[in-house]
Structures are given as C-alpha cells and as structure tokens.
Design a protein around this motif. Structure first.
Motif, PDB file in Angstrom:
ATOM      1  N   THR A   1       1.173  -3.406  -5.127  1.00 39.59           N
ATOM      2  CA  THR A   1      -0.567  -3.438  -5.193  1.00 39.59           C
ATOM      3  C   THR A   1      -1.188  -1.808  -6.447  1.00 39.59           C
ATOM      4  OG1 THR A   1      -1.131  -3.967  -3.352  1.00 39.59           O
ATOM      5  CG2 THR A   1      -3.087  -3.711  -4.655  1.00 39.59           C
TER       6      THR A   1
ATOM      7  N   ASP B   1      -5.617  -3.982   1.432  1.00 36.92           N
ATOM      8  CA  ASP B   1      -5.523  -4.033   0.246  1.00 36.92           C
ATOM      9  C   ASP B   1      -4.359  -4.919   0.907  1.00 36.92           C
ATOM     10  OD1 ASP B   1      -6.583  -3.291  -1.564  1.00 36.92           O
ATOM     11  OD2 ASP B   1      -5.525  -0.727  -2.003  1.00 36.92           O
TER      12      ASP B   1
ATOM     13  N   HIS C   1      -7.626 -10.539  -0.859  1.00 34.40           N
ATOM     14  CA  HIS C   1      -6.491  -9.594  -1.506  1.00 34.40           C
ATOM     15  C   HIS C   1      -5.667 -10.449  -1.670  1.00 34.40           C
ATOM     16  CE1 HIS C   1      -8.660  -5.654  -0.642  1.00 34.40           C
ATOM     17  NE2 HIS C   1      -8.904  -6.249   0.853  1.00 34.40           N
TER      18      HIS C   1
ATOM     19  N   ASN D   1       0.590  -1.323   0.289  1.00 35.04           N
ATOM     20  CA  ASN D   1       0.468  -0.534  -0.020  1.00 35.04           C
ATOM     21  C   ASN D   1       0.901   1.486  -0.007  1.00 35.04           C
ATOM     22  OD1 ASN D   1       0.268   1.325   2.610  1.00 35.04           O
ATOM     23  ND2 ASN D   1      -0.740  -0.630   3.031  1.00 35.04           N
TER      24      ASN D   1
END
Length: 545
Positions: free
Chosen positions: A256, A353, A480, A86
């Motif tokens: 990500t 995430d 995720h 992230n």
C-alpha cells in the motif's frame, strides 16, 4: 537484554540438509523432532502448532457486539491477526516467527528456525529444499511422516461468515496441500471437484517435481530463452534485490505504501511484501505468468495461496523466516538496525488500509512503532510493539547466518535493476479485489507493431495479489479493495512506449481474463453465481514518469 554469548544463529534449511547428508544429522533431526513435538501438542496449548498457525487467519477472531454491521452478513474487520498492506507487515511477522521458534525451543531448547533461502543457487536450480518436501523422515530409527511438509488439522477451521459459501473451511483431519493439489473442501460440491482434481496427481514425487518447476519459474522470471540459467528482471529473485533498495522503511514495508510512493515519485520502488506475495502464490497454486500455459493448473488451490489458511502449512514459517532475513538485510544496508521511521499519515499507516482492521483495532486507527502487535506477549505479559523488535541481535537474541544477497549486487544486475527502477511505468488501477474470490495475479503486456508490420507482444511483468475468499463480506474491506500496481517500461524504446497498445491479464482460479482500458470488472470466481456482484469499475492504464 540478550547477551552476545547467548546469541542464537538461524541457518538456512539447505545448510541443515547438506550437513545431514555429510553425516552431521543432529541439527536437522532436532528441527524435525521439535516440529513433530509442537504439532502433537493439544490444539489449545499455547505452544501447539495449531494455536500458533491460527493467529494468521482462520480460525477467525470476532467480537460480534462491535464487528457485525448491517446487513447481518457483513463484518467490519479482517478476523485474522496478521497485518498485510500496512507498515506493520515486517514487524508483526518478525515476532510471529519468533513465537514459533520459541515453541520449537520448548521441545528442543537449542533449536532455531531455519530460513528457506529463496534466492540462493540451490533454489534457483532445483526448487524448494528437500527437507521441506520429502514425504518421510527417519527419526530415532523410525520412518515418520515428515512434519515439515504438511499439517493435519486437529480441529476444524471455519470463517463463520453468514451468507458465505464456506468453500475455504477445513474439517478436522484435513491435511494441508501445495501446488498442484487442491484444498477446497468446505462444501459438498467443492469436495467433489477437489477429489476429481487431486485424483489426477496421485504421485508424491511427481507432484514435488511440478511444485519445484513452478517455484523455479517464479524465482527466475522470463529469461530470453528457456535454457538461459540467469534470472531475469521480472522474477522473484529480482524483486528481492529491488526491495533492498527501497529508500525508507514505510515504502519498504508494504504494497500500500509503495503504491502511493510510486504514484507521486519518479521510478518504481518494490516493497518487501511484493516478492513475499509471489512465493505464497507459487507454492499455493498459480503458474508463473507466461511460462507454458497461462493461469494455474486448472483446479490447483494450495493453502499457501490464501491468507485464510497459509499459516497452517509449515513452509509458511521457513518462507517468513527468509522474509525477516531480507528485512534485516535492508536494515543493515540502510543503517537502520536500531531505529525505524514511519511516515505519519502516509498510505499504509491506517488500520483500515488494504485488509481492514485486525481484532482489537478500530477502523481508521493510526499505526506506528508503538502499535500493539497482537496477540504476541513478552515475558512480562505486555504486548510486543514494533519498537521491541527493531534490532534482532540486541533485543531478540538471534541473528542470521550468511546467505544469498548478503553482498552488494554484481555490476550487470545492478545496472539492469537501476534502469528498471528509474524507467517510466505503466500504472494500473480499477481492478477490484471484490471481483475475484481469492488470490490472483495481474500481468501486463504491450502490443507493438514491428518493422515488418507484425504485432509483437512484450511482457511487462506481473504482480501477485495475496487475498482472501470473502472480501465481499468484509464491510470495511470494501472501502480498500482497488488494486494499484505498476509495471516498468524499461524493455520498450520511447517510440514503442508511445504507440504500444497496453493490456492487463487477470489470472484467477477461474481462468484468465484480458482487461482493456475502460472495461468494467466482472466477477471472475468459479463461485461467482452464488456471490454478490460487486460494483462495476473501469480499468485504467496510464504511463507515468
């Protein structure tokens, strides 16, 4: 605000080593003295290495009243404070390194934390600087165990997950290890397997040689011949250069966000987190794909190779000091010394995430420049945010001495990287982290028939996935878990790209598996028999511009 005359300068660890060898021993001796000091503090002391190292992963932080979900052995959160996958990855680790440096300064006030210059000539030729690997160090006339090479736990580490096999727990007295050794000691069976493995590698210097050989291979990549001294475009050296060209902070910051960017934009962007992951796996226990045998030395499992315990190895902080230097280099090249922008709503801007929320965060919480970087406190007791650590010189009072990659790229390498980043790419999806217990590597290759009718294998590159052993036990993580990665096709002609047969190899600690399009994943862990089977997912490979 720190003033210029109080600016501290972080040197490279190799510079301190060279000064020591020239007779200027004090800088390196002060560093060793400071590290020895924080490692000897009581385990619960706020400046102790055990306390600070434990912020990254184990010992995990749980709030059972809110974290535990049905069934009873599933949890919603990643129990460590670290941020991976992230937009907080660079800023959280920037403050983390600062806090370790402040602890060192509580022992030796003027000391700074050096960076391991992973892309300099010395490392490319020799591997890790000797100060980080030598077994002994002379300090104040006495030979002591080098405090930069390992750490003996003053207390046990446990992830405390019900139903987990606990193979990655560590007892009090455990000493951290690096490639080619194993550190799996959480169960009697794992202890037995590890003891048999480590007995094959009893010589410290020979082990350092194996480690350095592996690190050099990861950094240089796969050159045309084994005697070619020049790094290729698929090693960590090239990835460090590529990440400096990332167009904005959001995609520079983490895998990500970069994955989403690469899916919807031409070319390929490499985030800072990508070469970061590779160094973790190189030190922790994976051979560079394509160099000699595939996968790792069977049974290698060093602490740097897993999020759970990576922070317990002192080399972690020299590595992350260099990652922070790369962050600062990107800021200077893109005129972002004083302001960082996050693309709102983009992939990588949610607490859920990749790894799942850290302690103190709710699922789906938005991450931005004002998000608290727990658990790090400023002098006034408030929690740091990313806005507090944008400019290292004005806000934090330190800077970096010159190192590799400070200057613009040489024309040939810049041209090669430019072609690579603008090329068509192979998009790989459908590989689930729940299918692999621990970190792993994905490498892609294309089978192309030559003019003589023989099939030639073209290696397209690799992607290192720094993961954890208990993904299947993290309820939020399960939403995720799919790995999305991209491999440039600049090494193939257009005709070859059209007729190539593409494959992906998954290198886990259980071995190597070749994955073909449409194939369903199966657990690849040596402990798969005692772990729940994840849902089957088809692997997808497709070429996109």
């Amino acid at each position: 605000m720190p003033t210029q005359n109080k600016m501290k300068v972080r040197q490279s660890i190799q510079t301190l080593q060279e000064e020591y060898e020239k007779g200027n021993k004090k800088p390196l001796e002060d560093l060793v003295r400071a590290w020895k000091g924080i490692k000897e503090l009581p385990a619960d002391h706020p400046h102790s290495f055990f306390t600070l190292a434990g912020y990254h992963g184990e010992p995990f932080q749980y709030r059972k009243a809110v974290d535990q979900l049905p069934p009873e052995d599933a949890y919603a959160y990643w129990g460590g404070y670290c941020n991976h996958g992230n937009v907080l990855f660079p800023t959280w680790h920037r403050v983390y390194v600062l806090k370790v440096e402040e602890a060192l300064q509580s022992i030796v006030p003027e000391v700074t934390l050096p960076y391991w210059d992973e892309s300099d000539i010395y490392t490319l030729k020799h591997g890790i600087p000797a100060a980080l690997t030598q077994e002994k160090f002379e300090l104040d006339g006495k030979q002591i165990d080098n405090p930069l090479r390992s750490f003996i736990l003053p207390a046990a580490l446990s992830d405390f997950l019900p139903g987990d096999q606990r193979v990655y727990e560590k007892p009090k007295g455990y000493e951290t290890v690096r490639y080619p050794l194993s550190g799996l000691v959480g169960t009697p069976e794992a202890q037995h397997i590890t003891a048999l493995h480590n007995a094959k590698y009893p010589n410290w210097q020979e082990n350092v040689g194996l480690l350095n050989k592996n690190v050099r291979a990861w950094l240089r990549g796969s050159p045309p011949t084994v005697t070619d001294p020049n790094p290729s475009t698929n090693g960590v050296y090239a990835k460090l250069q590529e990440c400096l060209a990332a167009p904005n902070y959001t995609v520079f910051s983490n895998t990500t966000s970069a994955g989403q960017w690469n899916l919807i934009n031409p070319g390929k962007v490499t985030p800072l987190e990508s070469p970061h992951n590779s160094i973790h796996l190189a030190v922790g226990g994976f051979d560079f794909p394509g160099q000699g045998q595939y996968g790792q030395i069977a049974g290698a499992n060093g602490d740097m190779g897993e999020n759970n315990t990576a922070g317990m190895d002192p080399i972690f902080f020299f590595h992350h000091c260099n990652i922070d230097r790369m962050f600062w280099l990107w800021q200077k090249r893109h005129n972002m010394r004083d302001k960082l922008d996050i693309i709102q709503g983009f992939a990588g801007t949610s607490a859920s995430d990749s790894q799942g929320p850290t302690p103190g965060f709710a699922p789906g919480q938005t991450l931005d420049m004002t998000t608290p970087l727990r658990p790090f406190k400023k002098a006034d007791g408030s929690i740091y945010t990313s806005n507090d650590c944008v400019n290292i010189e004005k806000q934090l009072g330190f800077t970096y001495a010159p190192g590799s990659l400070d200057e613009d790229l040489a024309a040939p390498m810049a041209q090669a990287l430019g072609a690579r980043m603008a090329s068509q790419k192979l998009h790989v999806s459908g590989v689930s982290r729940t299918s692999v217990q621990g970190s792993f590597v994905l490498s892609a290759y294309a089978l192309v028939k030559g003019g003589d009718g023989k099939t030639v294998r073209h290696d397209l590159g690799h992607s290192a996935i720094l993961s954890r052993y208990n993904v299947a036990k993290c309820a939020n993580c399960l939403t995720h878990v799919d790995v999305m990665t991209f491999f440039p096709l600049d090494g193939l002609s257009q005709a070859e790209r059209t007729q190539a047969d593409y494959h992906v190899e998954l290198h886990s600690r259980a071995g190597v598996v070749s994955l073909t399009p449409g194939q369903s994943m199966a657990p690849q862990s040596a402990f798969a028999a005692v772990m729940p089977a994840p849902p089957a997912k088809p692997v997808a490979l497709r070429i996109i511009d």
